[in-house]
Structure formats: structure tokens, C-alpha cells
Scaffold this active site. Structure first.
Site, mmCIF file in Angstrom:
data_model
loop_
_atom_site.group_PDB
_atom_site.id
_atom_site.type_symbol
_atom_site.label_atom_id
_atom_site.label_comp_id
_atom_site.label_asym_id
_atom_site.label_seq_id
_atom_site.Cartn_x
_atom_site.Cartn_y
_atom_site.Cartn_z
ATOM 1 N N ASP A 9 0.878 -1.157 0.000
ATOM 2 C CA ASP A 9 0.000 0.000 0.000
ATOM 3 C C ASP A 9 0.927 1.221 0.000
ATOM 4 O O ASP A 9 2.127 1.092 0.278
ATOM 5 C CB ASP A 9 -0.874 -0.036 1.256
ATOM 6 C CG ASP A 9 -1.698 1.218 1.413
ATOM 7 O OD1 ASP A 9 -2.349 1.621 0.440
ATOM 8 O OD2 ASP A 9 -1.676 1.816 2.514
ATOM 9 N N ASP A 11 -0.196 5.044 0.905
ATOM 10 C CA ASP A 11 -0.487 6.059 1.921
ATOM 11 C C ASP A 11 -0.356 5.469 3.325
ATOM 12 O O ASP A 11 -1.104 4.564 3.694
ATOM 13 C CB ASP A 11 -1.916 6.602 1.731
ATOM 14 C CG ASP A 11 -2.109 7.258 0.367
ATOM 15 O OD1 ASP A 11 -1.184 7.925 -0.109
ATOM 16 O OD2 ASP A 11 -3.203 7.088 -0.228
ATOM 17 N N ARG A 49 -12.315 7.341 -2.493
ATOM 18 C CA ARG A 49 -12.752 8.725 -2.233
ATOM 19 C C ARG A 49 -14.242 8.827 -1.932
ATOM 20 O O ARG A 49 -14.649 9.404 -0.915
ATOM 21 C CB ARG A 49 -12.397 9.595 -3.448
ATOM 22 C CG ARG A 49 -12.281 11.055 -3.108
ATOM 23 C CD ARG A 49 -11.845 11.850 -4.338
ATOM 24 N NE ARG A 49 -10.581 11.397 -4.877
ATOM 25 C CZ ARG A 49 -10.134 11.664 -6.104
ATOM 26 N NH1 ARG A 49 -10.859 12.407 -6.926
ATOM 27 N NH2 ARG A 49 -8.974 11.206 -6.518
ATOM 28 N N ASN A 118 -4.416 9.369 -6.828
ATOM 29 C CA ASN A 118 -3.263 10.280 -6.807
ATOM 30 C C ASN A 118 -1.943 9.531 -6.650
ATOM 31 O O ASN A 118 -0.880 10.160 -6.603
ATOM 32 C CB ASN A 118 -3.408 11.273 -5.651
ATOM 33 C CG ASN A 118 -4.532 12.270 -5.886
ATOM 34 O OD1 ASN A 118 -4.460 13.078 -6.796
ATOM 35 N ND2 ASN A 118 -5.588 12.171 -5.095
ATOM 36 N N ASP A 170 -1.304 -0.397 6.112
ATOM 37 C CA ASP A 170 -1.523 0.296 7.391
ATOM 38 C C ASP A 170 -3.005 0.366 7.730
ATOM 39 O O ASP A 170 -3.357 0.806 8.820
ATOM 40 C CB ASP A 170 -0.969 1.732 7.343
ATOM 41 C CG ASP A 170 -1.775 2.622 6.410
ATOM 42 O OD1 ASP A 170 -2.152 2.145 5.314
ATOM 43 O OD2 ASP A 170 -2.033 3.779 6.768
HETATM 44 C C1 BG6 Z 1 -6.140 5.377 0.082
HETATM 45 C C2 BG6 Z 1 -6.188 6.202 1.347
HETATM 46 O O1 BG6 Z 1 -4.821 4.981 -0.150
HETATM 47 O O2 BG6 Z 1 -6.622 6.130 -1.021
HETATM 48 C C3 BG6 Z 1 -7.566 6.778 1.568
HETATM 49 O O3 BG6 Z 1 -5.843 5.373 2.447
HETATM 50 C C4 BG6 Z 1 -8.021 7.538 0.324
HETATM 51 O O4 BG6 Z 1 -7.543 7.635 2.686
HETATM 52 C C5 BG6 Z 1 -7.954 6.600 -0.884
HETATM 53 O O5 BG6 Z 1 -9.358 8.019 0.482
HETATM 54 C C6 BG6 Z 1 -8.394 7.275 -2.189
HETATM 55 O O6 BG6 Z 1 -7.507 8.296 -2.501
HETATM 56 P P1 BG6 Z 1 -7.740 9.366 -3.642
HETATM 57 O O7 BG6 Z 1 -6.404 10.057 -3.715
HETATM 58 O O8 BG6 Z 1 -8.062 8.632 -4.910
HETATM 59 O O9 BG6 Z 1 -8.835 10.253 -3.195
HETATM 60 MG MG MG Z 2 -2.713 3.170 3.581
#
Ligand code: BG6
Ligand code: MG
Length: 231
Positions: A9, A11, A49, A118, A170
Site C-alpha cells: 500500500d 499512503d 474517495r 493520486n 496500514d
Molecule cells: C487510500 C487512502 O490509499 O486512497 C484513503 O488510504 C483515500 O484515505 C484513498 O481516500 C483514495 O484516494 P484518492 O487520492 O483517490 O482520493
Molecule cells: Mg494506507
């Protein structure tokens, strides 16, 4: 069974963007007058999201039309993108560069299974985009974490059986995905939250790679701490 791949993973595992997601959701919840704690945020980690937005709206008892939900999600994403704009390779967690180098030297494939759209931007900012043998495209995953789809997709693309892979997460949702994919599991964070992981470390730099990679005849002890050290 020999471990042939490690699937990460992003984030909260490789960098502190879990904190940025929290800050952006927290700001949005506060604008809407909805209480949102770090404990609530544990439920959101790994969740996509719109799923995250719906969790917050449900907490506040709010039902909004689709266009308004989309507007709020876009606002959160803009805020998040502002927060990651200044990221550099210095934001990579300690230990990741060395870990990736060791995996490469041992010919263990490296995959990325992030729910974040992202993620490509973040790994580019961190300067690690070339380290991965395969990066999942979150936009092409039909069922988000806790469903195992993203982990199974990465394992398939890397040409490994799920039992030959270790997933590193995590989040509770992500850990569930790893377990349901039938992969070995490493939790990064609080052992009380991630208690179902085979191994839990407070930080990726603390991961004991030799122990994690040590799998004898497909059998593992229930918890890493009970395992004998590698031969
Ligand atoms: C995950 C995060 O990796 O990505 C979440 O743990 C987040 O908190 C999810 O909402 C989606 O991310 P994004 O950047 O596409 O809004
Ligand atoms: Mg994570």
C-alpha cells in the site's frame, strides 16, 4: 512456498500521505459541522474517495444529491493535492530505499496496490516510480478495499500466486483485502488495530524482512513473534 513478491500500500506505508488524507477529510467534515476523529479516520484508511465521503456524510446523517457529493469529493481532492504538492524524495519513509534495494537484489517483485487515484503523482514526487514492477490503476479497480481485487490484480500482473506474495498495509480495510486474497500479511501501525496481520511493525523501517520472507512449507505461525528465526 517461496515469497516471490511484496505488494505495498502507499499512503501510510511508504510515506505520510495518510496524514494528508486525514487533514483534508477533517477540514471537509468540519465545514459540514460533522465531528470527525482520528478514530473515525481509521475506518477510512484504504477506502476510496466516494466511500470515504459517504462514511462522513452518514456520520452526520446527511443525504445529498449526486452533484453535491461530487462537488465535496472534488473539494477534498483539491485540498489533498495542495498538501502533496510540496512532497519530495525526502518524504519517503526511512528504510524504504534500503528495503526496495534488498528486494531487488533477492529478485522479489515489488508491486503497488494503492486505492488512491493520486498514487502515480505521489510516487513520482517521491522518486520511486521506477522501483515498482507493477502499479495498480485505482481507476480500473471495480471493488475497492476491503475487497481483495486490487491485491489479486497486482499478484496476477506480477505472475505470482497469492500465497507467494506478502501484502503490506496500514489500514484495516487493506489488511482485510490481503487476508481475503490469501496472501501473507504485514501490518504497519498499531498492533491493536491490525491484530489480524501475521506481522505488525510500528513503522516500515522496523520490518524484519528475513523473518517475514521466511515461509516453511506454506506454514506460518499465527503471529510473527512466535516464529523461529530464519535458518
Ligand atoms: C487510500 C487512502 O490509499 O486512497 C484513503 O488510504 C483515500 O484515505 C484513498 O481516500 C483514495 O484516494 P484518492 O487520492 O483517490 O482520493
Ligand atoms: Mg494506507
Amino acid at each position: 512456498m517461496i515469497i516471490k513478491a511484496m505488494i505495498f500500500d502507499l499512503d501510510g506505508v511508504l510515506t505520510d500521505t495518510a496524514e494528508y488524507h486525514y487533514q483534508a477529510w477533517s477540514a471537509l467534515a468540519s465545514e459540514l459541522g460533522i465531528p470527525f476523529s482520528r478514530e473515525d479516520n481509521e475506518q477510512l484508511k484504504g477506502v476510496d474517495r466516494m466511500g470515504s465521503l459517504d462514511f462522513i456524510l452518514a456520520k452526520g446523517g446527511l443525504r445529498l444529491p449526486e452533484a453535491e457529493r461530487q462537488r465535496l469529493a472534488d473539494n477534498k481532492n483539491r485540498h489533498y493535492q495542495q498538501l502533496i504538492e510540496t512532497m519530495t524524495p525526502m518524504d519517503l519513509f526511512d528504510g524504504v530505499t534500503e528495503l526496495f534495494a534488498t528486494l531487488k537484489a533477492r529478485q522479489i517483485a515489488i508491486g503497488l496496490a494503492s486505492s488512491s487515484k493520486n498514487a502515480p503523482m505521489v510516487i513520482e514526487r517521491l522518486g520511486i516510480e521506477d522501483a515498482f514492477d507493477y502499479v495498480a490503476d485505482a481507476a480500473k479497480i471495480a471493488k475497492g478495499k476491503p475487497h481483495p481485487e486490487i491485491f489479486l490484480t497486482v499478484a496476477k500482473a506480477l505472475g505470482v500466486h497469492p500465497q507467494e506474495a506478502v501484502g503490506v498495509e496500514d489500514s484495516l480495510a487493506g489488511l482485510q483485502g490481503i487476508l481475503d486474497a490469501g496472501m501473507h500479511s504485514v501490518g504497519i501501525g498499531d498492533g491493536r488495530v491490525l491484530q489480524d496481520a501475521e506481522w505488525v511493525y510500528p513503522h516500515i523501517s522496523a520490518m524484519e524482512l528475513d523473518k517475514v520472507l521466511w515461509v516453511k512449507n506454506g506454514e506460518r505461525s499465527e503471529r510473527g513473534v512466535n516464529c523461529s528465526p530464519p535458518p
